[in-house]
Design an enzyme around this catalytic site. Structure first.
Site, short mmCIF file in Angstrom:
data_model
loop_
_atom_site.label_atom_id
_atom_site.label_comp_id
_atom_site.label_asym_id
_atom_site.label_seq_id
_atom_site.Cartn_x
_atom_site.Cartn_y
_atom_site.Cartn_z
N GLU A 126 6.55 -5.62 7.74
CA GLU A 126 5.93 -4.52 8.50
C GLU A 126 6.56 -4.21 9.85
OE1 GLU A 126 2.98 -5.80 5.49
OE2 GLU A 126 4.28 -6.84 6.88
N ASP B 230 -0.35 -7.08 8.31
CA ASP B 230 -1.82 -6.99 8.29
C ASP B 230 -2.41 -7.65 7.04
OD1 ASP B 230 -0.81 -4.97 6.61
OD2 ASP B 230 -2.39 -3.55 7.14
N GLY C 52 0.73 -5.16 1.43
CA GLY C 52 -0.59 -5.07 0.82
C GLY C 52 -0.74 -5.86 -0.46
N GLY D 132 0.83 -1.20 0.00
CA GLY D 132 0.00 0.00 0.00
C GLY D 132 0.86 1.25 0.00
#
Length: 375
Positions: free
Chosen positions: A158, A166, A135, A87
């Site tokens: 991350e 996530d 992402g 992302g």
């Protein structure tokens, strides 16, 4: 005498323009044969996606899911280097600094899209050629089929930027064999090529140069069932001899990974690594020591809890965690150190695992009332 030439030039210019406007779209959505095709089209940004791309992809998946003439969905990236590097984290950092809604909307809509992929009734084929991280993993791993190539580089990095793995990482990581998921989540270790298949993240392996032919064959299938699509992917997979003899990169370390990462806390994992003292353990210790202590603790618990949850419950939990990270310090500091100033020297607060209290971690997992993610 120049007139016909000028006219031709004008036509060419026009064609170039119309092609140009199309090719500058950040995501291309098209229907070819029985296939809906999603192309992530930000090659310079390694196909990192932003909120506007999510807002185009999500309704299109929902439309194709209902369309009796669409039999499968293919997602791919352009540029040859990346499927999707993740992302647009920098934009989220900027938004967080000024209290912009993007810090809520981005994660909410991204996780809603992850869930749409995970529950999609049409076979979903992700061609994860090149860099597939963060992402980008969320856009692929929850679908029916993930086709890796020799150029695939998978990672969930991350914890190095004050976040946690996530996009449903709490669902798929603890379900990988042994403790591989914990290892990948805490260290951000990169898997490449056929190893992405061997770790259980990809379902198939096909040489990168064969993808155009594979796509063509997928598009040409007449009213295919999931089995037909699997058969076609299998036939390509069986023909791919590249790196077939290579041993899984983590093979020699699996015993250590399974014992060292089966601890009951991050501190215990660190203690086990110290006691082990092998070159492998020391290397992991060095890596883990660079990560955000807060992120490590959140991640450890995220995987433990996620192991027995549905994808929907995991994404709801992860949304709470994302908002906790947006309220905290380490995410902004991690993005600064790794992506903006690139000094690779984040100053984490708290700076040690011992200083991250259980109460603080509990707090990150608390429901957000009317702001909770509803799937």
């Amino acid at each position: 005498r120049l007139k016909p030439f000028n006219r031709l030039q004008a036509i060419l210019q026009h064609l170039k323009m119309s092609k140009h406007t199309d090719s500058t779209a950040e995501v291309l959505l098209e229907k070819r044969g029985g296939a809906g095709i999603i192309t992530l089209n930000r090659p310079k940004a390694l196909n990192a996606f932003n909120l506007s791309m999510i807002r185009q992809i999500y309704p299109q998946i929902k439309t194709w899911e209902q369309d009796p003439e669409t039999f499968l969905i293919i997602i791919r990236g352009t540029g040859g280097k990346a499927f999707c590097a993740g992302g647009d984290i920098k934009a989220i950092k900027e938004a967080g600094k000024v209290g912009d809604r993007l810090t809520q909307d981005f994660f909410r809509e991204e996780y809603t899209l992850n869930n749409a992929i995970g529950t999609c009734k049409k076979p979903y084929v992700a061609l994860i050629d090149g860099i597939t991280m963060g992402g980008g993993v969320g856009l692929s791993v929850h679908g029916h089929f993930r086709v890796a190539t020799e150029k695939t580089v998978f990672a969930m990095p991350e914890t190095a930027i004050g976040l946690f793995p996530d996009v449903g990482g709490g669902y798929f990581l603890p379900r990988l064999s042994g403790k591989i998921g914990y290892y990948l989540a805490l260290t951000g270790f990169r898997l490449k090529g056929r190893d992405v298949l061997k770790a259980g993240i990809a379902t198939h392996f096909v040489e990168s140069e064969k993808l155009p032919a594979l796509e063509k064959d997928l598009i040409a299938l007449k009213s295919p069932s999931t089995e037909n699509i699997a058969d076609l992917l299998n036939s390509y997979h069986m023909k791919s001899k590249l790196d077939q003899e290579k041993v899984f990169v983590l093979d020699e370390h699996m015993e250590k990974i399974n014992s060292l990462f089966s601890a009951n806390s991050v501190e215990e994992t660190v203690e086990k690594l110290k006691q082990d003292g092998s070159p492998f353990a020391i290397k992991q210790l060095e890596t883990i020591n660079k990560m955000s202590p807060t992120s490590l603790k959140i991640t450890f618990r995220q995987l433990r809890e996620g192991a027995s949850m549905s994808l929907q419950d995991v994404l709801t939990m992860e949304y709470r965690l994302s908002q906790a990270c947006m309220r905290g310090h380490d995410f902004y500091e991690g993005v600064r150190a790794v992506l903006i100033d690139k000094d690779q020297c984040p100053r984490w607060k708290p700076a040690t695992l011992e200083e991250v209290s259980d109460e603080f971690v509990d707090d990150c997992f608390k429901p957000l009332g009317s702001n909770d993610l509803k799937l």
